[in-house]
Scaffold this motif. Structure first.
Motif, short mmCIF file in Angstrom:
data_model
loop_
_atom_site.label_atom_id
_atom_site.label_comp_id
_atom_site.label_asym_id
_atom_site.label_seq_id
_atom_site.Cartn_x
_atom_site.Cartn_y
_atom_site.Cartn_z
N ALA A 1 2.84 2.49 -3.19
CA ALA A 1 1.44 2.25 -2.83
C ALA A 1 1.05 0.80 -3.10
CB ALA A 1 0.53 3.20 -3.60
N ASP A 2 1.53 0.24 -4.20
CA ASP A 2 1.25 -1.16 -4.51
C ASP A 2 1.88 -2.08 -3.47
OD1 ASP A 2 0.40 -3.34 -6.51
OD2 ASP A 2 2.55 -3.69 -6.33
N ALA A 3 3.14 -1.78 -3.06
CA ALA A 3 3.79 -2.58 -2.02
C ALA A 3 3.04 -2.48 -0.69
CB ALA A 3 5.24 -2.12 -1.84
N ALA A 4 2.51 -1.29 -0.38
CA ALA A 4 1.73 -1.13 0.85
C ALA A 4 0.45 -1.95 0.79
CB ALA A 4 1.42 0.35 1.07
N ASP A 5 -0.20 -2.00 -0.38
CA ASP A 5 -1.42 -2.80 -0.51
C ASP A 5 -1.13 -4.28 -0.32
OD1 ASP A 5 -2.92 -0.56 -0.95
OD2 ASP A 5 -2.80 -0.69 -3.14
N ARG A 6 0.05 -4.72 -0.71
CA ARG A 6 0.40 -6.14 -0.60
C ARG A 6 0.87 -6.52 0.81
NH1 ARG A 6 1.84 -8.77 -5.60
NH2 ARG A 6 1.30 -7.48 -7.40
N PRO B 1 -1.26 -3.25 7.98
CA PRO B 1 -1.82 -2.02 7.42
C PRO B 1 -0.77 -0.91 7.37
CG PRO B 1 -3.31 -2.97 9.03
CD PRO B 1 -2.04 -3.75 9.13
N VAL B 2 -0.74 -0.21 6.24
CA VAL B 2 0.28 0.81 6.01
C VAL B 2 -0.39 2.14 5.70
CG1 VAL B 2 2.27 1.50 4.63
CG2 VAL B 2 1.89 -0.92 5.14
N ASP B 3 0.02 3.20 6.42
CA ASP B 3 -0.42 4.56 6.13
C ASP B 3 0.61 5.21 5.19
OD1 ASP B 3 -2.60 4.31 7.85
OD2 ASP B 3 -1.36 4.86 9.59
N LEU B 4 0.13 5.81 4.12
CA LEU B 4 1.01 6.43 3.14
C LEU B 4 0.90 7.95 3.21
CD1 LEU B 4 0.52 4.23 -0.07
CD2 LEU B 4 2.48 4.26 1.48
N ASP B 5 2.05 8.60 3.13
CA ASP B 5 2.10 10.06 3.06
C ASP B 5 3.29 10.43 2.18
OD1 ASP B 5 1.86 12.76 3.36
OD2 ASP B 5 2.69 12.82 5.38
N LEU B 6 3.10 10.30 0.87
CA LEU B 6 4.17 10.53 -0.10
C LEU B 6 3.84 11.76 -0.93
CD1 LEU B 6 4.84 6.91 -1.39
CD2 LEU B 6 6.18 8.20 0.27
N GLN B 7 4.86 12.58 -1.15
CA GLN B 7 4.74 13.77 -1.99
C GLN B 7 5.77 13.65 -3.11
OE1 GLN B 7 2.28 15.91 -1.43
NE2 GLN B 7 1.69 14.79 0.44
N LEU B 8 5.43 12.85 -4.11
CA LEU B 8 6.35 12.58 -5.22
C LEU B 8 5.61 12.82 -6.54
CD1 LEU B 8 7.83 9.23 -3.84
CD2 LEU B 8 8.82 11.51 -3.63
N HIS C 1 9.10 -9.54 11.51
CA HIS C 1 9.88 -9.48 12.75
C HIS C 1 9.36 -8.50 13.80
CE1 HIS C 1 12.80 -11.79 10.50
NE2 HIS C 1 12.96 -10.81 9.62
N SER C 2 8.62 -7.47 13.41
CA SER C 2 8.39 -6.39 14.36
C SER C 2 7.22 -6.64 15.30
CB SER C 2 8.13 -5.08 13.59
OG SER C 2 6.87 -5.13 12.94
N GLY C 3 6.25 -7.44 14.88
CA GLY C 3 5.04 -7.59 15.67
C GLY C 3 4.21 -6.33 15.70
N ALA C 4 4.37 -5.47 14.69
CA ALA C 4 3.66 -4.20 14.67
C ALA C 4 2.21 -4.39 14.24
CB ALA C 4 4.36 -3.22 13.72
N SER C 5 1.37 -3.49 14.70
CA SER C 5 -0.03 -3.49 14.27
C SER C 5 -0.27 -2.52 13.13
CB SER C 5 -0.94 -3.11 15.44
OG SER C 5 -0.64 -1.80 15.92
N ARG C 6 0.70 -1.60 12.90
CA ARG C 6 0.53 -0.62 11.84
C ARG C 6 1.91 -0.08 11.44
NH1 ARG C 6 -4.25 0.50 10.33
NH2 ARG C 6 -4.63 2.13 8.76
N ALA C 7 2.03 0.24 10.15
CA ALA C 7 3.25 0.83 9.63
C ALA C 7 2.92 2.12 8.91
CB ALA C 7 3.97 -0.14 8.69
N ARG C 8 3.97 2.90 8.62
CA ARG C 8 3.78 4.18 7.95
C ARG C 8 4.94 4.42 7.00
NH1 ARG C 8 1.17 9.11 8.62
NH2 ARG C 8 2.37 10.95 8.00
N VAL C 9 4.62 4.85 5.78
CA VAL C 9 5.63 5.21 4.78
C VAL C 9 5.38 6.66 4.39
CG1 VAL C 9 6.60 4.73 2.51
CG2 VAL C 9 5.75 2.85 3.91
N SER C 10 6.40 7.48 4.55
CA SER C 10 6.27 8.89 4.20
C SER C 10 7.53 9.31 3.47
CB SER C 10 6.08 9.75 5.47
OG SER C 10 7.19 9.62 6.32
N GLY C 11 7.44 10.46 2.82
CA GLY C 11 8.63 10.95 2.14
C GLY C 11 8.29 11.98 1.09
N GLY C 12 9.35 12.51 0.50
CA GLY C 12 9.20 13.51 -0.53
C GLY C 12 10.57 13.95 -1.02
N HIS C 13 10.58 14.96 -1.85
CA HIS C 13 11.82 15.50 -2.42
C HIS C 13 11.97 16.95 -1.98
CE1 HIS C 13 14.51 17.26 -5.48
NE2 HIS C 13 15.08 16.07 -5.45
#
Length: 328
Positions: free
Chosen positions: A201-206, A210-217, A243-255
């Motif tokens: 979440a801290d890396a996404a804030d930096r 803009p990054v959407d987070l969906d983590l279940q940890l 490199h990507s030229g993206a307007s938005r990113a997303r980080v998701s994951g879990g165990h």
């Protein structure tokens, strides 16, 4: 033990095997070739009247010479097969005497795997030590220097001295900010204190994107796994911004099912390649050391999806984590 086996093989070859090899080549190859050459010898050496096969049996007619040549061709085919069998037997004997035993190979693979894990653990421990030394040493001194320069700036009368103090105060503040970024890049304190979810979440804030987070940890994981997963996500987000030229990113994951899975995607132009010097190659090696897997899907035109998986189990809240990165 392997050295003694090699010495025994060398002695066996020097005393017994080379005469056997020479005899096999003579009987299986040279003798049939001599038979095949009987018509040629009869025409040249014997002047068409007489020659000797293997310097023992006289041949004085062309039908007999041609028959012996045909017999030589048949024996040459048999000899080639015999030489192949002899070469296979020789290779098997060499493998038996010199090649490492199956148990030795398994032990070497296990020890190699353990040594790679120990290197990763030592590397992470050294990163944490450097981060603590910088945080508790150089950073605190820079903070004190910045405060002293600020106090001196307030007490100084307007003029060249005040201007110099203001400049020095600004430089000290910028150096402190750079040092904090350096410490954060070496091993972020939020990762050690609060775990992978807070660090991502801290890396996404930096991130500039803009990054959407969906983590279940909900729980912590072994330190080496958390560190490798965090740096993969951080490098992926840095590549998205660069490199990507993206307007938005997303980080998701879990165990789930004994595996920690993280996914980083973006809506950029695609065409990314792990082997193209994006910084993920070294991280992929770190992931593989932990028996993990890093995969990248990035068709031209996008979207890009990077997935990293680690086989691991979460640590219980009351379960201490060892410095080596395992749950105690």
């Amino acid at each position: 033990q392997a050295t003694w086996r090699e010495l025994g093989h060398a002695l066996l070859f020097a005393v017994l095997l080379w005469p056997v090899d020479a005899l096999a080549v003579t009987v299986a190859l040279l003798c049939p070739l001599s038979l095949v050459a009987t018509p040629l010898l009869l025409a040249t050496v014997g002047d068409g009247r007489e020659t000797k096969v293997l310097k023992a049996w006289p041949v004085d007619t062309w039908p007999a010479a041609l028959g012996i040549a045909a017999l030589g061709l048949a024996l040459l085919a048999v000899g080639a097969y015999v030489l192949g069998v002899a070469a296979g037997a020789r290779a098997e004997l060499t493998r038996l005497l010199i090649a490492p035993r199956g148990g030795e190979l398994d032990a070497r693979v296990v020890e190699l795997t353990r040594s790679r894990v120990r290197l990763v653990d030592a590397f992470e421990a050294e990163r944490r030590r450097i981060e603590r030394d910088l945080h508790d040493g150089a950073q605190q001194r820079l903070v004190a220097l910045t405060m002293n320069l600020g106090l001196a700036r307030l007490d100084a009368p307007p003029g060249p001295l005040a201007d110099r103090l203001a400049q020095a105060h600004g430089e000290a503040g910028r150096a402190l900010a750079e040092l904090r970024e350096l410490i954060h890049g070496i091993h972020p304190k939020v990762l050690a204190d609060y775990g992978l979810e807070a660090a991502v979440a801290d890396a996404a804030d930096r991130s500039p994107v803009p990054v959407d987070l969906d983590l279940q940890l909900p729980r912590r994981f072994p330190e080496s796994v958390e560190a490798a997963a965090y740096f993969v996500v951080r490098e992926a987000l840095a590549n998205v911004a660069r490199h990507s030229g993206a307007s938005r990113a997303r980080v998701s994951g879990g165990h789930r099912d004994g595996r920690l899975v993280l996914r980083v995607g973006d809506d950029g132009r695609g065409g990314a390649d792990v082997s193209a010097g994006t910084g993920l190659t070294g991280l992929a090696d770190r992931v593989s050391v932990l028996d993990g897997r890093l995969s990248l899907s990035s068709p031209p035109g996008g979207p890009t999806l990077l997935t990293v998986e680690f086989p691991c189990e979460p640590c219980e809240p009351s379960e201490p984590r060892e410095p080596t990165g395992r749950c105690a």
